[in-house]
Write a protein that holds these residues in place. Structure first.
Motif, PDB file in Angstrom:
ATOM      1  N   MET A   1       1.050 -27.775 -23.156  1.00  0.00           N
ATOM      2  CA  MET A   1       2.214 -26.882 -23.312  1.00  0.00           C
ATOM      3  C   MET A   1       2.432 -26.551 -24.790  1.00  0.00           C
ATOM      4  N   ASP A   2       2.357 -27.556 -25.654  1.00  0.00           N
ATOM      5  CA  ASP A   2       2.548 -27.323 -27.077  1.00  0.00           C
ATOM      6  C   ASP A   2       1.449 -26.442 -27.646  1.00  0.00           C
ATOM      7  N   THR A   3       0.222 -26.640 -27.135  1.00  0.00           N
ATOM      8  CA  THR A   3      -0.893 -25.838 -27.635  1.00  0.00           C
ATOM      9  C   THR A   3      -0.731 -24.373 -27.265  1.00  0.00           C
ATOM     10  N   SER A   4      -0.324 -24.108 -26.032  1.00  0.00           N
ATOM     11  CA  SER A   4      -0.119 -22.718 -25.611  1.00  0.00           C
ATOM     12  C   SER A   4       1.039 -22.074 -26.369  1.00  0.00           C
ATOM     13  N   TRP A   5       2.087 -22.861 -26.631  1.00  0.00           N
ATOM     14  CA  TRP A   5       3.223 -22.334 -27.404  1.00  0.00           C
ATOM     15  C   TRP A   5       2.810 -21.992 -28.825  1.00  0.00           C
ATOM     16  N   GLU A   7      -0.185 -21.262 -29.855  1.00  0.00           N
ATOM     17  CA  GLU A   7      -1.075 -20.103 -29.806  1.00  0.00           C
ATOM     18  C   GLU A   7      -0.287 -18.815 -29.641  1.00  0.00           C
ATOM     19  N   LEU A   8       0.756 -18.860 -28.805  1.00  0.00           N
ATOM     20  CA  LEU A   8       1.587 -17.677 -28.606  1.00  0.00           C
ATOM     21  C   LEU A   8       2.305 -17.281 -29.883  1.00  0.00           C
ATOM     22  N   THR A   9       2.968 -18.231 -30.524  1.00  0.00           N
ATOM     23  CA  THR A   9       3.721 -17.919 -31.739  1.00  0.00           C
ATOM     24  C   THR A   9       2.805 -17.531 -32.892  1.00  0.00           C
ATOM     25  N   LEU A  10       1.621 -18.156 -32.950  1.00  0.00           N
ATOM     26  CA  LEU A  10       0.680 -17.810 -34.009  1.00  0.00           C
ATOM     27  C   LEU A  10       0.143 -16.397 -33.829  1.00  0.00           C
ATOM     28  N   ALA A  11      -0.159 -16.024 -32.592  1.00  0.00           N
ATOM     29  CA  ALA A  11      -0.613 -14.665 -32.320  1.00  0.00           C
ATOM     30  C   ALA A  11       0.493 -13.647 -32.596  1.00  0.00           C
ATOM     31  N   PHE A  12       1.728 -14.051 -32.298  1.00  0.00           N
ATOM     32  CA  PHE A  12       2.855 -13.156 -32.565  1.00  0.00           C
ATOM     33  C   PHE A  12       3.044 -12.943 -34.063  1.00  0.00           C
TER      34      PHE A  12
END
Length: 291
Positions: A1-5, A7-12
């Protein structure tokens, strides 16, 4: 869950503002300019003056940040692509046949989408201003806050200068005297990102960018849908002002009440009446003696 979060914020955080978010920023800024009294007439009579005013609305934050850092104020003209894009939007807004752009912008979903995208660019401008100021002043966190605030909301200050030149400046509309919601929320964001940049806030930049942007977008859309001008942190601002700056006013009001309060004796009448009665009796006795 932390990894996907992450990745999402980093891509944003790596999202490019050109061209769609920049278009939204120019559209919202220039539509606000067109709704000012007499702006459309000025565009027809003097297009050069209207274009210059439009560029101030679109790039005012960058101009003010350059002035604060002693850089050339015309540096924004170096980006030919953005200048041409903003000029094209200015042209179709003011000179489109049958005013089709304004009619399309009048739909609420279009306004909400454009305003939300503009708030995204605000976060990027704040972060860019703080980072740019840190390259000159590594430990000057006040300079970082000032430049980040200027980059994100300096357009209001620059347009006040433009109103002063045109003779339409009003003191009550000055951003320094009465800060608007964009100026206040940008100042808040500039402080937060400065603390993060100087390692005083234990959160990564991409996470902070995502959270702060969501706060800006949700708040702006809520204010537009509910048609309210009440700021979300107005109660907190009121409480903080009373705690820090309201003590002297409270003490002065209490002193005034105590000074104006009349004194009464046990019978309920004023204490000054017996004094005046006794003085009248003394005067009468003295007059009898002289007679």
């Amino acid at each position: 869950m932390d990894t996907s979060w992450d990745e999402l914020t980093l891509a944003f955080s790596h999202t490019s503002m050109f061209p769609f978010f920049d278009i939204a920023h120019y559209l919202v800024s220039l539509m606000a300019l067109k709704h000012q009294p007499g702006a459309a007439a000025v565009a027809w009579k003097n297009p050069i003056s209207s274009w210059f005013t439009a560029m101030l609305h679109c790039f005012g934050g960058g101009i003010l940040s350059c002035i604060l850092l002693a850089e050339p104020p015309v540096r924004f003209l170096d980006n030919n692509t953005n200048i041409l894009l903003a000029s094209s939007i200015w042209y179709i807004i003011f000179f489109c046949p049958r005013d089709l752009v304004s009619q399309g912008y009048s739909f609420l979903p279009v306004q909400l989408l454009a305003a939300g995208m503009k708030e995204v660019t605000r976060t990027w401008k704040i972060v860019g201003g703080v980072t740019h100021a840190s390259s000159y002043y590594k430990d000057g966190w006040i300079v970082m806050i000032a430049v980040g605030w200027a980059r994100g909301a300096g357009g209001g200050v620059i347009t006040n200068f433009e109103w002063l030149v045109k003779g339409g400046w009003k003191p009550e509309a000055n951003e320094w005297l009465k800060m608007s919601y964009p100026a206040k929320v940008t100042l808040l964001g500039s402080v937060i990102f400065t603390f993060q940049h100087t390692k005083h806030l234990g959160i990564s930049r991409h996470n902070l960018m995502f959270l702060f942007t969501m706060f800006l977008v949700v708040t702006k859309i809520t204010m537009m849908v509910t048609e309210t001008t009440i700021m979300p942190f107005a109660p907190f601002e009121d409480t903080l002002r009373r705690m820090l700056f309201g003590w002297q006013q409270q003490f002065s009001s209490c002193e005034k009440k105590s000074e104006t309060k009349p004194s009464f004796n046990s019978t309920g009448s004023s204490a000054s009446k017996p004094i005046t009665d006794s003085s009248d009796r003394v005067k009468k006795k003295q007059s009898k003696k002289t007679e």
